[in-house]
Scaffold this active site. Sequence first.
Site, PDB file in Angstrom:
ATOM      1  N   ASN A  38      26.601  26.381   0.806  1.00 32.62           N
ATOM      2  CA  ASN A  38      27.029  27.025   1.949  1.00 32.62           C
ATOM      3  C   ASN A  38      28.484  27.366   1.833  1.00 32.62           C
ATOM      4  O   ASN A  38      29.311  26.979   0.968  1.00 32.62           O
ATOM      5  CB  ASN A  38      26.987  26.004   3.054  1.00 32.62           C
ATOM      6  CG  ASN A  38      25.486  25.361   3.365  1.00 32.62           C
ATOM      7  OD1 ASN A  38      24.625  25.946   2.807  1.00 32.62           O
ATOM      8  ND2 ASN A  38      25.454  24.368   3.791  1.00 32.62           N
TER       9      ASN A  38
ATOM     10  N   ASP B 172      30.277  27.863   4.660  1.00 31.31           N
ATOM     11  CA  ASP B 172      30.728  27.607   5.922  1.00 31.31           C
ATOM     12  C   ASP B 172      31.917  26.655   6.335  1.00 31.31           C
ATOM     13  O   ASP B 172      32.461  26.315   7.101  1.00 31.31           O
ATOM     14  CB  ASP B 172      29.615  27.234   7.020  1.00 31.31           C
ATOM     15  CG  ASP B 172      28.805  26.123   6.420  1.00 31.31           C
ATOM     16  OD1 ASP B 172      27.631  25.814   6.910  1.00 31.31           O
ATOM     17  OD2 ASP B 172      29.699  25.280   5.919  1.00 31.31           O
TER      18      ASP B 172
ATOM     19  N   HIS C 229      28.846  28.739  -3.960  1.00 31.30           N
ATOM     20  CA  HIS C 229      28.712  30.309  -3.589  1.00 31.30           C
ATOM     21  C   HIS C 229      29.937  30.548  -2.690  1.00 31.30           C
ATOM     22  O   HIS C 229      29.905  31.640  -2.003  1.00 31.30           O
ATOM     23  CB  HIS C 229      27.539  30.208  -2.576  1.00 31.30           C
ATOM     24  CG  HIS C 229      26.199  30.331  -3.284  1.00 31.30           C
ATOM     25  ND1 HIS C 229      24.898  29.870  -2.500  1.00 31.30           N
ATOM     26  CD2 HIS C 229      25.632  30.398  -4.639  1.00 31.30           C
ATOM     27  CE1 HIS C 229      23.846  29.879  -3.425  1.00 31.30           C
ATOM     28  NE2 HIS C 229      24.558  30.025  -4.836  1.00 31.30           N
TER      29      HIS C 229
ATOM     30  N   CYS D 277      41.453  40.417  -3.763  1.00 29.51           N
ATOM     31  CA  CYS D 277      41.354  41.872  -3.780  1.00 29.51           C
ATOM     32  C   CYS D 277      40.507  42.201  -5.057  1.00 29.51           C
ATOM     33  O   CYS D 277      40.463  41.560  -6.042  1.00 29.51           O
ATOM     34  CB  CYS D 277      42.763  42.499  -4.271  1.00 29.51           C
ATOM     35  SG  CYS D 277      42.863  44.040  -5.161  1.00 29.51           S
TER      36      CYS D 277
ATOM     37  N   CYS E 287      43.003  43.337  -8.213  1.00 32.16           N
ATOM     38  CA  CYS E 287      43.991  42.567  -8.937  1.00 32.16           C
ATOM     39  C   CYS E 287      43.870  41.148  -8.555  1.00 32.16           C
ATOM     40  O   CYS E 287      44.411  40.317  -9.218  1.00 32.16           O
ATOM     41  CB  CYS E 287      45.459  42.825  -8.406  1.00 32.16           C
ATOM     42  SG  CYS E 287      45.813  42.496  -6.690  1.00 32.16           S
TER      43      CYS E 287
ATOM     44  N   CYS F 209      44.562  45.480  -0.429  1.00 36.21           N
ATOM     45  CA  CYS F 209      45.473  44.700  -0.912  1.00 36.21           C
ATOM     46  C   CYS F 209      46.933  45.610  -1.268  1.00 36.21           C
ATOM     47  O   CYS F 209      46.786  46.948  -1.050  1.00 36.21           O
ATOM     48  CB  CYS F 209      45.102  44.331  -2.296  1.00 36.21           C
ATOM     49  SG  CYS F 209      46.252  43.541  -3.453  1.00 36.21           S
TER      50      CYS F 209
ATOM     51  N   SER G 179      15.969  25.486   0.387  1.00 37.97           N
ATOM     52  CA  SER G 179      14.558  25.982  -0.076  1.00 37.97           C
ATOM     53  C   SER G 179      14.501  25.757  -1.547  1.00 37.97           C
ATOM     54  O   SER G 179      13.372  25.840  -2.238  1.00 37.97           O
ATOM     55  CB  SER G 179      14.382  27.294   0.139  1.00 37.97           C
ATOM     56  OG  SER G 179      15.441  28.189   0.074  1.00 37.97           O
TER      57      SER G 179
ATOM     58  N   ASN H 271      14.393  17.317   4.324  1.00 39.24           N
ATOM     59  CA  ASN H 271      13.988  18.809   4.810  1.00 39.24           C
ATOM     60  C   ASN H 271      13.224  18.794   5.863  1.00 39.24           C
ATOM     61  O   ASN H 271      12.404  17.709   5.895  1.00 39.24           O
ATOM     62  CB  ASN H 271      13.478  19.813   3.466  1.00 39.24           C
ATOM     63  CG  ASN H 271      13.706  21.170   3.851  1.00 39.24           C
ATOM     64  OD1 ASN H 271      12.906  21.442   4.947  1.00 39.24           O
ATOM     65  ND2 ASN H 271      14.268  21.708   2.926  1.00 39.24           N
TER      66      ASN H 271
ATOM     67  N   ALA I 190      18.014  16.820   8.851  1.00 41.29           N
ATOM     68  CA  ALA I 190      19.072  16.164   8.152  1.00 41.29           C
ATOM     69  C   ALA I 190      20.057  15.271   9.164  1.00 41.29           C
ATOM     70  O   ALA I 190      20.504  14.305   8.726  1.00 41.29           O
ATOM     71  CB  ALA I 190      19.823  17.065   7.102  1.00 41.29           C
TER      72      ALA I 190
HETATM   73  N1  APR Z   1      17.254  19.537   8.396  1.00 39.56           N
HETATM   74  C1  APR Z   1      16.929  19.740   7.201  1.00 39.56           C
HETATM   75  N2  APR Z   1      16.418  20.706   6.555  1.00 39.56           N
HETATM   76  C2  APR Z   1      16.448  21.901   7.317  1.00 39.56           C
HETATM   77  C3  APR Z   1      16.893  22.065   8.850  1.00 39.56           C
HETATM   78  C4  APR Z   1      17.371  20.608   9.316  1.00 39.56           C
HETATM   79  N3  APR Z   1      17.765  20.709  10.579  1.00 39.56           N
HETATM   80  N4  APR Z   1      16.741  23.114   9.268  1.00 39.56           N
HETATM   81  C5  APR Z   1      16.086  23.957   8.005  1.00 39.56           C
HETATM   82  N5  APR Z   1      16.070  23.314   7.152  1.00 39.56           N
HETATM   83  C6  APR Z   1      15.367  23.602   5.600  1.00 39.56           C
HETATM   84  C7  APR Z   1      14.458  24.619   5.839  1.00 39.56           C
HETATM   85  O1  APR Z   1      13.074  24.102   5.964  1.00 39.56           O
HETATM   86  C8  APR Z   1      14.599  25.431   4.450  1.00 39.56           C
HETATM   87  O2  APR Z   1      14.033  24.677   3.198  1.00 39.56           O
HETATM   88  O3  APR Z   1      16.631  24.117   5.091  1.00 39.56           O
HETATM   89  C9  APR Z   1      16.270  25.020   4.345  1.00 39.56           C
HETATM   90  C10 APR Z   1      16.965  26.265   4.081  1.00 39.56           C
HETATM   91  O4  APR Z   1      16.800  27.250   3.181  1.00 39.56           O
HETATM   92  P1  APR Z   1      17.349  28.701   3.123  1.00 39.56           P
HETATM   93  O5  APR Z   1      17.400  29.382   4.283  1.00 39.56           O
HETATM   94  O6  APR Z   1      16.654  29.190   1.890  1.00 39.56           O
HETATM   95  O7  APR Z   1      18.805  28.366   2.460  1.00 39.56           O
HETATM   96  P2  APR Z   1      19.500  27.888   1.239  1.00 39.56           P
HETATM   97  O8  APR Z   1      18.410  27.035   0.363  1.00 39.56           O
HETATM   98  O9  APR Z   1      20.605  27.285   1.538  1.00 39.56           O
HETATM   99  O10 APR Z   1      19.661  29.430   0.688  1.00 39.56           O
HETATM  100  C11 APR Z   1      20.117  29.431  -0.880  1.00 39.56           C
HETATM  101  O11 APR Z   1      20.095  31.610  -0.581  1.00 39.56           O
HETATM  102  O12 APR Z   1      20.785  33.517   0.860  1.00 39.56           O
HETATM  103  C12 APR Z   1      21.184  32.705  -0.278  1.00 39.56           C
HETATM  104  O13 APR Z   1      23.647  32.775  -0.765  1.00 39.56           O
HETATM  105  C13 APR Z   1      22.595  32.315   0.257  1.00 39.56           C
HETATM  106  O14 APR Z   1      23.329  29.873  -0.103  1.00 39.56           O
HETATM  107  C14 APR Z   1      22.336  30.773   0.282  1.00 39.56           C
HETATM  108  C15 APR Z   1      21.348  30.608  -0.682  1.00 39.56           C
END
Ligand code: APR
Length: 243
Positions: A102, A104, A119, A127, A130, A147, A188, A212, A230
């Site tokens: 993440n 965030d 990530h 920039c 540079c 920049c 995922s 998950n 979670a």
């Molecule tokens: N609690 C637990 N799991 C959850 C919840 C929750 N409240 N809500 C959603 N999920 C699960 C979904 O079932 C899914 O398996 O979180 C997962 C989110 O998966 P993605 O949307 O694919 O996100 P992520 O795995 O972080 O993606 C990886 O892909 O797009 C790029 O750079 C981006 O860092 C990101 C990377």
Amino acid sequence: MLEIDKHTLGKIKSAKSVIFFTGAGVSAESGIPTFRGKDGIWNKLNPEELANFNAFIKNPQLVWEWYNHRKKIIHESKPNAAHYAIAEMEKLFDNVSVVTQNIDNLHKRAGSKNVFELHGNIERNYCIKCKTHYDFELDFSLGVPKCKCGGLIRPDVVWFGEFLPKDQYAASEKAARHCNLFFVVGTSAVVYPAAYIISTAKEYGAFLIEINIEETEISSMVDKSFFGKAGEILPAIMEIIRN
Ligand code: APR
């Protein structure tokens, strides 16, 4: 009340070195959309146009509009019970690392100390020419910020096709080789090379626990899966460890 079998509880209670490997799902309950799944961002928007370097060079205005939109959502969000439980668990084990996909910054906002950002982080910018960093709110009143060297400034996040930050990846790999317990939370687990960290931990004998709301690509390789939110499961696990 969360049910934990004896074997899993034994592994949790005897663990010394722990990793929380997290994805967008850990921030879903903070109101930040995930990428895949039913309401995922990538169902509506095209990552080719928004999350890669060529797209940025072709249309930096569009890419910045999107990152500023995401930054606004993130700034209006707060860490949730999952982030706080992870930060809290730093007190319950000898060694805790957070390896996150993440951007965030919510783990740090929740108080986690040992955070590896695979990530990048949306709060930082640099920039493209540079590499000077501009880790503060940028001024967009004159268009896409530049920049002092004239180069375009971009968010310090990893786009598709780009390398992960070497230091963050190396530190995450090392931690994965030395941990006893490895939580995979809200991902995922389909994006590489980040997901290799999961198999490294498995290879070096860690006990893998998945949290998950649904089954994922790695559900068959983990030792235990807890299916649910979670923000509900992590505080419950923390309470069980405490008692
Ligand atoms: N609690 C637990 N799991 C959850 C919840 C929750 N409240 N809500 C959603 N999920 C699960 C979904 O079932 C899914 O398996 O979180 C997962 C989110 O998966 P993605 O949307 O694919 O996100 P992520 O795995 O972080 O993606 C990886 O892909 O797009 C790029 O750079 C981006 O860092 C990101 C990377």
